[in-house]
Enzyme design. Sequence first.
Site, mmCIF file in Angstrom:
data_model
loop_
_atom_site.group_PDB
_atom_site.id
_atom_site.type_symbol
_atom_site.label_atom_id
_atom_site.label_comp_id
_atom_site.label_asym_id
_atom_site.label_seq_id
_atom_site.Cartn_x
_atom_site.Cartn_y
_atom_site.Cartn_z
ATOM 1 N N SER A 176 0.722 -1.026 -0.156
ATOM 2 C CA SER A 176 -0.061 -0.106 -0.042
ATOM 3 C C SER A 176 0.935 1.389 0.061
ATOM 4 O O SER A 176 1.858 1.532 0.858
ATOM 5 C CB SER A 176 -0.826 0.073 1.200
ATOM 6 N N HIS A 189 -1.254 -1.235 -3.948
ATOM 7 C CA HIS A 189 -2.465 -0.901 -3.771
ATOM 8 C C HIS A 189 -2.492 0.738 -3.419
ATOM 9 O O HIS A 189 -1.558 1.237 -2.881
ATOM 10 C CB HIS A 189 -2.592 -1.567 -2.301
ATOM 11 N N ASP A 247 -4.887 3.777 -2.129
ATOM 12 C CA ASP A 247 -5.823 4.184 -1.077
ATOM 13 C C ASP A 247 -6.283 5.330 -1.680
ATOM 14 O O ASP A 247 -5.539 6.363 -1.604
ATOM 15 C CB ASP A 247 -5.673 4.102 0.199
ATOM 16 N N MET A 266 -9.035 8.335 -0.980
ATOM 17 C CA MET A 266 -10.050 8.525 0.344
ATOM 18 C C MET A 266 -10.552 10.186 0.146
ATOM 19 O O MET A 266 -9.623 11.011 -0.354
ATOM 20 C CB MET A 266 -9.330 8.691 1.990
ATOM 21 N N HIS A 325 -8.377 1.047 -4.258
ATOM 22 C CA HIS A 325 -9.309 1.016 -3.195
ATOM 23 C C HIS A 325 -10.022 2.203 -3.069
ATOM 24 O O HIS A 325 -9.544 3.097 -2.338
ATOM 25 C CB HIS A 325 -8.733 0.469 -2.065
ATOM 26 N N MET A 385 -12.222 4.543 -1.005
ATOM 27 C CA MET A 385 -13.014 4.860 0.140
ATOM 28 C C MET A 385 -13.512 6.219 0.079
ATOM 29 O O MET A 385 -13.127 7.134 0.636
ATOM 30 C CB MET A 385 -11.891 4.745 1.246
ATOM 31 N N MET A 428 -12.134 -5.867 5.100
ATOM 32 C CA MET A 428 -11.327 -4.881 5.766
ATOM 33 C C MET A 428 -10.938 -5.496 7.323
ATOM 34 O O MET A 428 -12.005 -6.023 8.033
ATOM 35 C CB MET A 428 -11.910 -3.692 6.082
ATOM 36 N N ASP A 444 -7.206 -6.273 4.014
ATOM 37 C CA ASP A 444 -6.404 -4.866 4.150
ATOM 38 C C ASP A 444 -6.578 -4.369 5.614
ATOM 39 O O ASP A 444 -7.800 -4.191 6.132
ATOM 40 C CB ASP A 444 -6.931 -4.181 3.252
#
Length: 228
Positions: A8, A31, A33, A35, A64, A66, A135, A173
């Site tokens: 990540s 990965h 993230d 957000m 991913h 979010m 998660m 994760d």
Amino acid sequence: MRAQINPSILSADFARLAEEAEAVAGADWLHVDVMDNHFVPNLTLGLPVVESLRKATGTPLDCHLMIEDPDRWAPGYVEAGAGSVTFHAEAATAPVKLAREIRAKGARAAMALRPATPVEPYEDLLPELDMLLVMTVEPGFGGQSFLDIMLPKIRRTRQLIAKHGLDLWLQVDGGVSQSTIERCAEAGADVFVAGSAVYGAGDPAEAVRGLRAQAESAAASAPWACGH
């Protein structure tokens, strides 16, 4: 079973992302993230950074999301170069339609579940997905401690995958490290997101290899992986 390790970049040095991506060139996926400070209380990066990373590394990107309203935004991440796009079940309005759109654009479609979200209500949706993410911490921040109470949920998810005979990856994760990855693999996970355990190591590439070996060793004797 071949375990997949996805470092990540949330744990990487954001000022050196291209170099940090290259440092884990032996990883299966990178990965990313995303957000939005709405769905989760943190703000990270978005489409421009994904586009830049795609040009900077040959490792495929596992995005991913979010974020709120993934039905609107997720397809754009495929266009930006993501090879896999994960949306949250709690945020998607039409998850089947969204998964099909992600696939139609050429990426793997994945859905994530927060720790408190059960997997059973989504059993009928599983054939529409290429990966399900369980998660193992509350989404929003890196460096959190692994939630052991998620292990039964991982096992139940693996049982549902087997029940329907699906070729569905099961990703975990949150808090994945040398001390937790074997439990996750034994429970049924085969894709592992690791942040601090990789980028906090002296040799990130060696950390990836070590985590993969641990996971594969643990899964080899797990009941779910026999004949896998």
